[in-house]
Design an enzyme around this catalytic site. Structure first.
Site, PDB file in Angstrom:
ATOM      1  CB  SER A 135     -23.898 -26.190 -45.675  1.00  0.00           C
ATOM      2  OG  SER A 135     -24.266 -25.041 -44.959  1.00  0.00           O
ATOM      3  CG  ASP A 165     -20.881 -29.366 -40.179  1.00  0.00           C
ATOM      4  OD1 ASP A 165     -21.437 -30.013 -38.918  1.00  0.00           O
ATOM      5  OD2 ASP A 165     -20.372 -28.277 -39.975  1.00  0.00           O
ATOM      6  CG  HIS A 242     -20.516 -25.041 -41.519  1.00  0.00           C
ATOM      7  ND1 HIS A 242     -21.314 -26.195 -41.397  1.00  0.00           N
ATOM      8  CD2 HIS A 242     -20.995 -24.429 -42.685  1.00  0.00           C
ATOM      9  CE1 HIS A 242     -22.207 -26.053 -42.505  1.00  0.00           C
ATOM     10  NE2 HIS A 242     -22.057 -25.127 -42.790  1.00  0.00           N
TER      11      HIS A 242
END
Length: 315
Positions: A135, A165, A242
């Site tokens: 992230s 991600d 996610h």
């Protein structure tokens, strides 16, 4: 405080727990400029058996704890990698500048400090060093590797870069500083290392109308991969979200938020096994010179724990 645990399970593929017994150690920074103390708290996953092992720095996602990745970290360690996961911050705004500085400081701490927190006969091989992040941590990893901040170089050279991600902000045109994406294809041409991007198929969709998507279109895995140069590889897991590579149970207010803020798959285990396994295969290929598992995955000769929505290789 030091917390230890161990596991040992025979495995058949990189998506299973490996054969090394592992230890998970939590280290808090000490006062008085102790040279062996890390600049921030770190969670270290390491094989507990004698040997020299590659090292991977793993950066957590936005407002998450490094401990939420304990099972993923142990997966990597069970395959013969030392994982150093710093707690970059507890409270943080949109600007990732301090995260980048902290990651550089942690990297520069490794030669003098890391050995003191490993089992007696475990040696870190810092000539085989990978950098990964999830992230916002993926954004930070790329920002450091790309030299987005002046005077924040590291004493060590990274040999592999992974974005799990990765997210560069809220939307195209709403990137958080310092911006990483340029929207110019293959613009990451100053990265002198192989790159892997892992994406979640559900990350770009809102879980509910009140909150934005956790990995919005325009600033997510697809955009990062478009700017990569060869060698690079790309995997997107269909029907997973996610945060689906986190531990099965993440406690506290932040832990509970990981279940309700992002669109998610049916369970976390398959995505975590996939992320762990593909990380192992990529790191084996580019840190250890053994591409057998990565090639087998590319050629479809291994059963994956998830269905892939997209995959690509730049070679």
């Amino acid at each position: 405080m030091v917390i230890t645990c161990s596991s040992s399970v025979a495995y058949s593929t990189v998506f299973d727990i490996g054969n090394y017994k592992t230890k998970l150690v939590k280290i808090e920074p000490q006062p008085c400029n102790n040279p062996i103390s890390p600049p921030k708290g770190v969670l270290i996953g390491t094989p507990s058996e004698a040997g020299s092992f590659p090292v991977v720095i793993f950066l957590h996602g936005y407002l998450l704890y490094n401990s939420f990745y304990s099972q993923l970290i142990q997966h990597l360690s069970s395959h013969g990698f030392i994982v150093v996961a710093p707690q970059l911050y507890l409270v943080e705004g949109a600007d990732a500048t301090e995260d980048i500085k902290t990651t550089a400081e942690i990297t520069n701490w490794l030669p003098e400090g890391l050995q003191h927190y490993l089992p007696p006969e475990v040696e870190p091989n810092l000539k085989k060093l990978g950098l990964a992040g999830h992230s916002r941590g993926g954004k930070v990893a790329f920002a450091l590797a790309l030299g987005k901040l002046a005077n924040n170089s590291t004493d060590l050279k990274f040999s592999a870069l992974i974005g799990v991600d990765p997210v560069d902000g809220m939307d195209k045109g709403k990137q958080t500083p310092p911006a990483v994406l340029t929207y110019i294809p293959h613009s990451f041409n100053n990265l002198d290392m192989p790159v892997m991007i892992i994406g979640s198929g559900l990350g770009e969709f809102k879980r509910n109308p009140l909150f934005p998507a956790c990995a919005p279109k325009g600033v997510n895995h697809r955009d990062f991969y478009n700017e990569c140069c060869k060698p690079a590889c790309y995997f997107v897991a269909k029907d997973y979200g996610h945060n689906d590579m986190l531990d099965d149970e993440t406690k506290g207010i932040r832990g509970k938020a990981t279940y309700c803020l992002c669109k998610k798959g049916k369970s976390r285990e398959p995505m975590r096994r996939f992320v762990g396994g593909i990380l192992v295969a990529f790191l084996e290929a580019y840190l250890e010179g053994n591409s057998t598992d990565l090639i087998a995955i590319r050629d479809g000769h291994v059963t994956l724990p998830v269905e892939l929505q997209d995959t690509d290789f730049l070679v």
